[in-house]
Design a protein around this motif. Structure first.
Motif, PDB file in Angstrom:
ATOM      1  N   MET A 180       0.831  -1.205   0.000  1.00 21.37           N
ATOM      2  CA  MET A 180       0.000   0.000   0.000  1.00 21.37           C
ATOM      3  C   MET A 180       0.863   1.252   0.000  1.00 21.37           C
ATOM      4  N   TYR A 181       1.930   1.226   0.791  1.00 23.69           N
ATOM      5  CA  TYR A 181       2.851   2.369   0.771  1.00 23.69           C
ATOM      6  C   TYR A 181       3.444   2.530  -0.633  1.00 23.69           C
ATOM      7  N   GLN A 182       3.838   1.417  -1.248  1.00 24.64           N
ATOM      8  CA  GLN A 182       4.445   1.472  -2.577  1.00 24.64           C
ATOM      9  C   GLN A 182       3.466   2.009  -3.604  1.00 24.64           C
ATOM     10  N   LEU A 183       2.212   1.569  -3.523  1.00 25.82           N
ATOM     11  CA  LEU A 183       1.197   2.055  -4.459  1.00 25.82           C
ATOM     12  C   LEU A 183       1.037   3.571  -4.393  1.00 25.82           C
ATOM     13  N   HIS A 184       1.204   4.125  -3.216  1.00 27.49           N
ATOM     14  CA  HIS A 184       1.013   5.565  -3.042  1.00 27.49           C
ATOM     15  C   HIS A 184       2.319   6.347  -3.134  1.00 27.49           C
ATOM     16  N   GLY A 185       3.405   5.652  -3.511  1.00 26.42           N
ATOM     17  CA  GLY A 185       4.670   6.334  -3.756  1.00 26.42           C
ATOM     18  C   GLY A 185       5.524   6.545  -2.521  1.00 26.42           C
ATOM     19  N   TYR A 186       5.288   5.750  -1.473  1.00 29.17           N
ATOM     20  CA  TYR A 186       6.047   5.899  -0.239  1.00 29.17           C
ATOM     21  C   TYR A 186       6.742   4.590   0.136  1.00 29.17           C
ATOM     22  N   ARG A 187       7.569   4.692   1.164  1.00 28.56           N
ATOM     23  CA  ARG A 187       8.072   3.518   1.857  1.00 28.56           C
ATOM     24  C   ARG A 187       7.575   3.583   3.296  1.00 28.56           C
ATOM     25  N   ARG A 188       7.467   2.413   3.921  1.00 28.60           N
ATOM     26  CA  ARG A 188       7.001   2.398   5.298  1.00 28.60           C
ATOM     27  C   ARG A 188       7.890   3.323   6.148  1.00 28.60           C
ATOM     28  N   GLY A 189       7.257   4.163   6.910  1.00 28.05           N
ATOM     29  CA  GLY A 189       7.990   5.113   7.748  1.00 28.05           C
ATOM     30  C   GLY A 189       8.011   6.521   7.179  1.00 28.05           C
ATOM     31  N   ASP A 190       7.734   6.643   5.868  1.00 32.08           N
ATOM     32  CA  ASP A 190       7.727   7.982   5.267  1.00 32.08           C
ATOM     33  C   ASP A 190       6.553   8.812   5.778  1.00 32.08           C
ATOM     34  N   VAL A 191       5.390   8.180   5.891  1.00 25.34           N
ATOM     35  CA  VAL A 191       4.168   8.881   6.304  1.00 25.34           C
ATOM     36  C   VAL A 191       3.373   7.974   7.237  1.00 25.34           C
ATOM     37  N   VAL A 192       2.432   8.583   7.938  1.00 24.76           N
ATOM     38  CA  VAL A 192       1.457   7.824   8.718  1.00 24.76           C
ATOM     39  C   VAL A 192       0.159   7.818   7.913  1.00 24.76           C
ATOM     40  N   PRO A 193      -0.340   6.635   7.516  1.00 24.25           N
ATOM     41  CA  PRO A 193      -1.554   6.607   6.700  1.00 24.25           C
ATOM     42  C   PRO A 193      -2.771   7.088   7.485  1.00 24.25           C
ATOM     43  N   THR A 194      -3.465   8.038   6.913  1.00 25.77           N
ATOM     44  CA  THR A 194      -4.694   8.565   7.500  1.00 25.77           C
ATOM     45  C   THR A 194      -5.760   8.611   6.422  1.00 25.77           C
ATOM     46  N   LEU A 195      -6.993   8.819   6.842  1.00 25.57           N
ATOM     47  CA  LEU A 195      -8.088   8.911   5.871  1.00 25.57           C
ATOM     48  C   LEU A 195      -7.887  10.114   4.960  1.00 25.57           C
ATOM     49  N   ASP A 196      -7.428  11.226   5.545  1.00 20.45           N
ATOM     50  CA  ASP A 196      -7.189  12.424   4.727  1.00 20.45           C
ATOM     51  C   ASP A 196      -6.100  12.165   3.691  1.00 20.45           C
ATOM     52  N   LEU A 197      -5.040  11.459   4.097  1.00 22.30           N
ATOM     53  CA  LEU A 197      -3.970  11.142   3.153  1.00 22.30           C
ATOM     54  C   LEU A 197      -4.486  10.217   2.055  1.00 22.30           C
ATOM     55  N   LEU A 198      -5.276   9.236   2.436  1.00 24.62           N
ATOM     56  CA  LEU A 198      -5.834   8.294   1.459  1.00 24.62           C
ATOM     57  C   LEU A 198      -6.649   9.031   0.399  1.00 24.62           C
ATOM     58  N   TYR A 199      -7.548   9.904   0.848  1.00 23.50           N
ATOM     59  CA  TYR A 199      -8.400  10.620  -0.101  1.00 23.50           C
ATOM     60  C   TYR A 199      -7.619  11.657  -0.898  1.00 23.50           C
ATOM     61  N   ALA A 200      -6.557  12.209  -0.301  1.00 20.68           N
ATOM     62  CA  ALA A 200      -5.747  13.196  -1.015  1.00 20.68           C
ATOM     63  C   ALA A 200      -5.093  12.592  -2.244  1.00 20.68           C
ATOM     64  N   HIS A 201      -4.846  11.270  -2.213  1.00 20.85           N
ATOM     65  CA  HIS A 201      -4.216  10.605  -3.345  1.00 20.85           C
ATOM     66  C   HIS A 201      -5.226  10.114  -4.386  1.00 20.85           C
ATOM     67  N   LYS A 202      -6.510  10.201  -4.097  1.00 24.60           N
ATOM     68  CA  LYS A 202      -7.505   9.820  -5.096  1.00 24.60           C
ATOM     69  C   LYS A 202      -7.532  10.878  -6.195  1.00 24.60           C
ATOM     70  N   HIS A 203      -7.724  10.456  -7.413  1.00 21.76           N
ATOM     71  CA  HIS A 203      -7.862  11.427  -8.505  1.00 21.76           C
ATOM     72  C   HIS A 203      -9.050  12.337  -8.196  1.00 21.76           C
ATOM     73  N   PRO A 204      -8.905  13.641  -8.394  1.00 22.71           N
ATOM     74  CA  PRO A 204      -9.993  14.566  -8.043  1.00 22.71           C
ATOM     75  C   PRO A 204     -11.342  14.195  -8.655  1.00 22.71           C
ATOM     76  N   ASP A 205     -11.323  13.652  -9.868  1.00 21.82           N
ATOM     77  CA  ASP A 205     -12.587  13.285 -10.509  1.00 21.82           C
ATOM     78  C   ASP A 205     -13.207  12.035  -9.890  1.00 21.82           C
ATOM     79  N   ASP A 206     -12.388  11.215  -9.243  1.00 19.55           N
ATOM     80  CA  ASP A 206     -12.876   9.963  -8.669  1.00 19.55           C
ATOM     81  C   ASP A 206     -13.122  10.056  -7.168  1.00 19.55           C
ATOM     82  N   ARG A 207     -12.560  11.052  -6.533  1.00 18.37           N
ATOM     83  CA  ARG A 207     -12.610  11.147  -5.073  1.00 18.37           C
ATOM     84  C   ARG A 207     -14.028  11.168  -4.499  1.00 18.37           C
TER      85      ARG A 207
END
Length: 224
Positions: A40-67
């Motif tokens: 999941m980290y790799q899919l979003h362009g991170y490595r474990r430890g780079d970020v803390v996954p949150t709902l806001d972070l998850l939605y921020a990575h959704k394409h604006p048209d699909d969010r």
């Protein structure tokens, strides 16, 4: 709790072997604490430890048209429970757009209240790209094949009726319109007659029929 995907895992594509990234997740509804696998980290362009996954972070990575649709699906599942699947786009931390399929289910407590969502996200980008490329190649091959058949039919008419290439092509087009069938079908029938020893005797008849169908209606009536 969802078991984290670990290498090796198998992804099957009808288009053949295709590398893809996949990850598992679960989200505690109360407080929306997210847990991601390394994939999941790799899919979003991170490595474990780079970020803390949150709902806001998850939605921020959704394409604006699909969010908005993704948010609506999650909200519905939290209310009603059950399984869900959604194909959508995400934009990773490096700005790359990925096409992913997210599926999962709502886990409930003894009272039936949804307490957790868990599931898997699979990157379909390379598979869809490969399918698009294959479709394009098939279309080009089909167009090339069509041109070849039409060119052969035009050559047959040119030889049989002693006419130029443009007139022969117009004759095929007129016959196609008159019979209400595709041009390539008219051409293929003519080529098939010419290429088969058993049906070659009918070639003259077919050519005369095409010539007749290409004449204006008044001329056809006089000829009849």
């Amino acid at each position: 709790m969802t078991t984290e995907l670990s290498s090796p895992y198998t992804y099957s594509s009808a288009l053949g072997d295709n590398e893809c990234v996949a990850g598992t997740y679960y989200a505690e509804v109360e407080g929306w604490k997210l847990h991601w696998s390394d994939g999941m980290y790799q899919l979003h362009g991170y490595r474990r430890g780079d970020v803390v996954p949150t709902l806001d972070l998850l939605y921020a990575h959704k394409h604006p048209d699909d969010r908005p649709r993704c948010q609506a699906i999650v909200a519905q599942v939290v209310q009603t429970g059950g399984h869900f699947a959604m194909y959508h786009r995400i934009i990773d931390a490096k700005g790359r757009t990925r096409r992913v399929l997210t599926s999962g289910e709502a886990i409930t407590d003894e009272s039936g209240k949804v307490i957790r969502l868990e599931g898997v996200m699979v990157d379909l980008t390379s598979t869809l790209q490969r399918e698009t490329e294959q479709t394009a190649r098939d279309a080009v091959a089909g167009a090339t094949s069509t041109r070849s058949v039409v060119d052969q039919a035009r050559g047959i008419l040119m030889g049989q009726l002693k006419m130029g290439a443009d007139d022969a092509f117009k004759m095929l087009v007129n016959t196609s319109s008159h019979r209400n069938v595709k041009l390539v079908v008219v051409a293929a029938e003519l080529v098939q007659l010419a290429n088969s020893a058993e049906t070659r005797n009918y070639l003259d008849t077919a050519v005369r029929a095409i010539a007749s169908e290409s004449r204006p209606p008044a001329a056809r009536r006089r000829a009849g």
